[in-house]
Design an enzyme around this catalytic site. Structure first.
Site, PDB file in Angstrom:
ATOM      1  N   GLU A   1       0.854  -1.176   0.000  1.00  7.89           N
ATOM      2  CA  GLU A   1       0.000   0.000   0.000  1.00  7.89           C
ATOM      3  C   GLU A   1       0.901   1.241   0.000  1.00  7.89           C
ATOM      4  O   GLU A   1       1.172   1.794  -1.038  1.00  7.89           O
ATOM      5  CB  GLU A   1      -0.944  -0.035   1.209  1.00  7.89           C
ATOM      6  CG  GLU A   1      -2.038   0.995   1.099  1.00  7.89           C
ATOM      7  CD  GLU A   1      -3.336   0.571   1.767  1.00  7.89           C
ATOM      8  OE1 GLU A   1      -3.453  -0.540   2.262  1.00  7.89           O
ATOM      9  OE2 GLU A   1      -4.263   1.408   1.777  1.00  7.89           O
TER      10      GLU A   1
ATOM     11  N   GLU B   1      -2.080   0.801  13.456  1.00  8.62           N
ATOM     12  CA  GLU B   1      -3.228   1.218  12.653  1.00  8.62           C
ATOM     13  C   GLU B   1      -4.530   1.021  13.430  1.00  8.62           C
ATOM     14  O   GLU B   1      -5.425   1.855  13.389  1.00  8.62           O
ATOM     15  CB  GLU B   1      -3.265   0.372  11.366  1.00  8.62           C
ATOM     16  CG  GLU B   1      -4.430   0.646  10.445  1.00  8.62           C
ATOM     17  CD  GLU B   1      -4.337  -0.121   9.142  1.00  8.62           C
ATOM     18  OE1 GLU B   1      -3.629  -1.158   9.111  1.00  8.62           O
ATOM     19  OE2 GLU B   1      -4.951   0.299   8.150  1.00  8.62           O
TER      20      GLU B   1
ATOM     21  N   TRP C   1     -10.952  12.925   4.326  1.00 14.41           N
ATOM     22  CA  TRP C   1      -9.745  12.570   3.581  1.00 14.41           C
ATOM     23  C   TRP C   1      -9.417  13.743   2.641  1.00 14.41           C
ATOM     24  O   TRP C   1      -8.400  14.407   2.790  1.00 14.41           O
ATOM     25  CB  TRP C   1      -9.971  11.264   2.796  1.00 14.41           C
ATOM     26  CG  TRP C   1      -9.514  10.064   3.558  1.00 14.41           C
ATOM     27  CD1 TRP C   1      -8.410   9.309   3.296  1.00 14.41           C
ATOM     28  CD2 TRP C   1     -10.111   9.478   4.729  1.00 14.41           C
ATOM     29  NE1 TRP C   1      -8.279   8.305   4.226  1.00 14.41           N
ATOM     30  CE2 TRP C   1      -9.300   8.384   5.105  1.00 14.41           C
ATOM     31  CE3 TRP C   1     -11.223   9.762   5.501  1.00 14.41           C
ATOM     32  CZ2 TRP C   1      -9.592   7.589   6.216  1.00 14.41           C
ATOM     33  CZ3 TRP C   1     -11.512   8.977   6.596  1.00 14.41           C
ATOM     34  CH2 TRP C   1     -10.714   7.915   6.953  1.00 14.41           C
TER      35      TRP C   1
HETATM   36  C1  BGC Z   1      -5.114   2.844   4.721  1.00 17.54           C
HETATM   37  C2  BGC Z   1      -5.586   3.946   5.600  1.00 17.54           C
HETATM   38  C3  BGC Z   1      -6.433   4.793   4.738  1.00 17.54           C
HETATM   39  C4  BGC Z   1      -7.626   3.960   4.433  1.00 17.54           C
HETATM   40  C5  BGC Z   1      -8.792   4.596   3.816  1.00 17.54           C
HETATM   41  C6  BGC Z   1      -6.281   2.030   4.321  1.00 17.54           C
HETATM   42  O1  BGC Z   1      -5.993   0.962   3.537  1.00 17.54           O
HETATM   43  O2  BGC Z   1      -4.084   2.103   5.262  1.00 17.54           O
HETATM   44  O3  BGC Z   1      -4.721   4.490   6.454  1.00 17.54           O
HETATM   45  O4  BGC Z   1      -6.691   6.070   5.170  1.00 17.54           O
HETATM   46  O5  BGC Z   1      -7.280   2.796   3.760  1.00 17.54           O
HETATM   47  O6  BGC Z   1      -9.765   4.401   4.645  1.00 17.54           O
END
Ligand code: BGC
Length: 739
Positions: A341, A622, A401
């Site tokens: 990611e 996380e 976001w």
């Molecule tokens: C990420 C997050 C991101 C999110 C969106 C994830 O896969 O690791 O930190 O903001 O997706 O909701």
């Protein structure tokens, strides 16, 4: 930006992933000045006579390569110091971000084959210039870097005799070339191995004691052809076995073949997020720990904040926040550095931005990223939730976001006073409001489209990604918050903001009508793992209402009491996720409940900041319960142990506990309004502002509290102590007491 005499080149299709391009050049005289310009749709390193001239890692940095590619300029005069007649230019090319496999198998997002372009300009002693640019006369060679991919790892073979396999192919690349404006990525701290473990499964694992982003450097001597191969992990499982299930498709394997002499290996175009490595192959029976070091890599941001307090667990939390930032500020602000990611998630970036600018000087880092963001904004004002946009994967605009477009420029303006950057961002901020306005279509309630909601909050049924807070409440709250920022920014820039003020009033009115009844959020109160899929009555909703000022003043007390009640019902714990957590402690402190704010900060049962500290975390997790009390992992698809978002709590420690708030941008004028609590014993903060170092300390003594402040030259402060006394001070050292 243009190259005068160079063409884009790439390797023949059957070449290894990292081709080396070479060119011998003849020099016509004494070189007075030598300048190199280079870039790639991929990643490159450039060498003159075998010496690496690239002074940073992962060049040319990550941008939306479809729209712009940064070009680096190097003064390489020193490489031509002696009167030589020939020189060898070479360029090593990797797939990098542009041509990598990004995010769960999206292959070659920006260009199918990596390509590079470079040009060396020599100025001779007689003033004449000569240019040597990449073109099809450059040879293509094999080299020891046999394979390299950001997520997949790297293979190097030091026995490989380089072979010429042909010539470079000229290729057409349509790219806007711009001067590099990023903060270079560099090697930082070196972390030495703490232990060599043989796990219950019989695997040999090195523990570096610190989770980080970077790579392992191996320095060793062993038999020619001998191998070392390892994979990283962030944690061991509950039985003490190696666990890397959370890396998803990112193989992260490094394999090195020894030359027989002294060897040094480290990845050139790849990095990993790890604390442990499992050694799968090693050239001898006994592993020599002294061969291995972990090297942290991050953007070259200078540390500006140093904090210590009388609670060791909070000090560890602070260290985890610092390491989380280092690990995720690698050219762009990312979510995590380990799995497949590592993207520029805007939500994570905005949530952590204020803390980031306390810890490190992130001015240049954010200027570059905000330029990426502005450039990637769609015509209708939409901002995707990942910046730079990854071609081929649409990450649609989402509340909390995409609001990074308003929040980050404002936070960066407050931290550094860069009005120019704010004015560059202002049109994008306004366009974002236009986008939401179109979506809400005159209702002033934003509920169209997909939104992440209060991501990873724990008040929804167990296992849900999104919390229980009604998403349209969150969307509309952020609509109002972004509007407040646009109004503030517009005022700073001398714009007419009356239209935005009226719009904000209407949004707030509609918000109250739709989501609030008798001063409290509508719906059933949600506690941990509630059966409510969606309700307005949550800790996050109340935090947003209080912090964004969405309720009526007269209801503040009721709302604060309601928030406290929800926290108490949940065993003095939060249920908030990505969007509620940054504000909950502020909401409590700003409404007279420091006691509860501190209780949450110091809570040790999950969900809490100190739970992960107690579980041995060395970076931010996380998930609140990435590993639960029983030592089990939450989930393997979404379980990073190096995600900085919840580290945003440090802006409360700085702004409320220590009590430093900017009244004028760049901390030219500050308010110091400490909120001391005996449970921390003391807090001691040193913060490098543009004016010099600001120091703030409070200490609980047997007969009261002592406060010590140092204000740098050129700055001034208003100090408000808990006894209500107020002092106006400028450069100097000050000591106060309260009972
Ligand atoms: C990420 C997050 C991101 C999110 C969106 C994830 O896969 O690791 O930190 O903001 O997706 O909701």
């Amino acid at each position: 930006m243009k190259f005068n005499n160079a063409a884009w080149i790439s390797a023949p299709e059957d070449a290894q992933t990292c081709p080396l391009f070479k060119k011998q050049i003849c020099l016509r005289g004494t070189v007075k000045k030598a300048e190199l310009r280079a870039t790639a749709m991929g990643m490159y390193r450039f060498f003159i006579d075998g010496k690496d001239v690239t002074d940073a890692l992962f060049m040319p940095g990550w941008t939306d390569y479809v729209k712009r590619v940064q070009v680096q300029t190097y003064d390489v005069t020193r490489f031509f110091a002696c009167c030589k007649e020939y020189a060898e230019l070479s360029l090593l090319l990797g797939n990098g971000w542009a041509s990598a496999e990004i995010f769960v198998g999206v292959v070659h997002p920006y260009i199918p084959r990596a390509a590079a372009i470079a040009e060396l300009t020599l100025t001779y002693a007689d003033g004449k210039k000569e240019r040597f640019g990449t073109d099809k006369s450059w040879e293509t060679w094999t080299n020891r870097c046999v394979y390299s991919e950001l997520y997949m790892g790297e293979t190097q073979d030091a026995t490989l005799e380089p072979q010429r396999i042909g010539y470079a192919q000229e290729t057409h690349v349509k790219a806007k070339l711009v001067p590099d404006e990023g903060e270079p990525v560099v090697e930082g701290e070196i972390v030495y191995p703490r232990a060599l473990i043989t796990t219950p499964n019989g695997e040999r694992v090195i523990d570096f004691g610190q989770n980080l982003a970077g790579y392992v450097r191996v320095k060793c001597r062993g038999p020619r052809g001998g191998k070392i191969s390892f994979v990283p992990a962030e944690i061991l499982d509950k039985d003490g076995n190696f666990y890397n299930g959370n890396y998803r498709n990112a193989a992260n394997r490094c394999t090195y073949t020894l030359s027989g002499g002294e060897d040094e290996f480290k990845p050139v175009f790849s990095f990993q997020g790890f604390r442990y490595i499992r050694i799968d192959e090693y050239f001898s029976e006994d592993i020599d720990l002294s061969c291995f070091n972990a090297i942290a890599v991050h953007s070259d941001i200078k540390r500006t904040g140093r904090f210590v307090c009388g609670n060791e667990k909070i000090n560890q939390l602070y260290s985890n926040i610092i390491w989380g930032q280092r690990s995720n500020y690698i050219d762009v602000p990312t979510d995590c550095p380990q799995r497949d990611e590592r993207l520029g998630w805007t939500g994570d970036a905005q949530v952590f931005c204020r803390t980031a600018a306390i810890n490190f000087d992130v001015h240049k880092f954010f200027r570059k990223w905000l330029h990426d963001l502005i450039l990637d904004q769609h015509k209708n004002g939409g901002v995707e939730s990942v910046i730079p946009i990854v071609k081929g994967i649409p990450f649609y605009p989402a509340s909390g976001w995409s609001d990074a477009v308003t929040i980050c420029p404002w936070e960066i303006y407050l931290a550094y006073g860069d009005k120019q950057l704010l004015s560059e961002c202002y049109p994008a901020m306004c366009k974002w409001i236009e986008y939401i306005k179109n979506e809400e279509n005159g209702s002033y309630i934003w509920n169209a489209g997909f939104h992440f909601g209060d991501w990873l909050a724990t008040d929804a049924p167990y296992g849900s990604f999104s919390g229980a807070t009604d998403t349209s409440l969150i969307d509309t709250a952020f609509y109002a918050y972004s509007l407040s920022i646009v109004i503030n920014a517009g005022n700073v820039l001398g714009k007419d903001t009356s239209g935005y003020r009226t719009l904000r009033e209407k949004v707030v009115e509609a918000f109250r009508r739709k989501f609030i009844e008798n001063g409290l959020p509508k719906g059933k109160p949600a506690v941990c793992c509630s059966s409510e899929q969606s309700t307005c009555y949550t800790q996050t909703a109340l935090s947003l209402i209080l912090y964004f000022g969405l309720g009526e003043e007269k209801d503040r007390k009721r709302q604060t009491d309601a928030l406290v009640e929800l926290i108490e019902q949940n065993g003095m714990r939060m249920t908030t996720g990505f969007l509620g957590t940054p504000y909950i402690l502020h909401s409590l402190s700003e409404n007279g409940r420091d006691d509860i704010a501190y209780s949450l900060l110091l809570q040790e049962k999950a969900p809490s900041w100190l739970f992960s500290v107690n579980m041995g975390a060395t970076t931010m997790w996380e998930h609140w319960d990435g590993i639960n009390e029983k030592g089990e992992v939450w989930n393997k698809d979404m379980n990073s142990f190096n995600h900085y978002a919840y580290g945003a709590v440090f802006d409360w420690i700085f702004g409320k506990a220590v009590g430093i708030q900017p009244l004028l941008p760049a901390y030219e004028r500050v308010r110091i309004c400490p909120h001391p609590d005996a449970r921390l014993h003391f807090t001691d903060m040193a913060f490098d502002t543009r004016y010099g170092t600001l120091r703030a300390k409070w200490t609980f003594l047997p007969d009261g509290i002592r406060y010590e402040y140092e204000i740098p030259e050129g700055a001034c402060a208003e100090i408000i102590l808990p006894d209500g006394k107020k002092y106006e001070v400028s450069k100097g050292n000050y000591v106060f007491f309260t009972k």
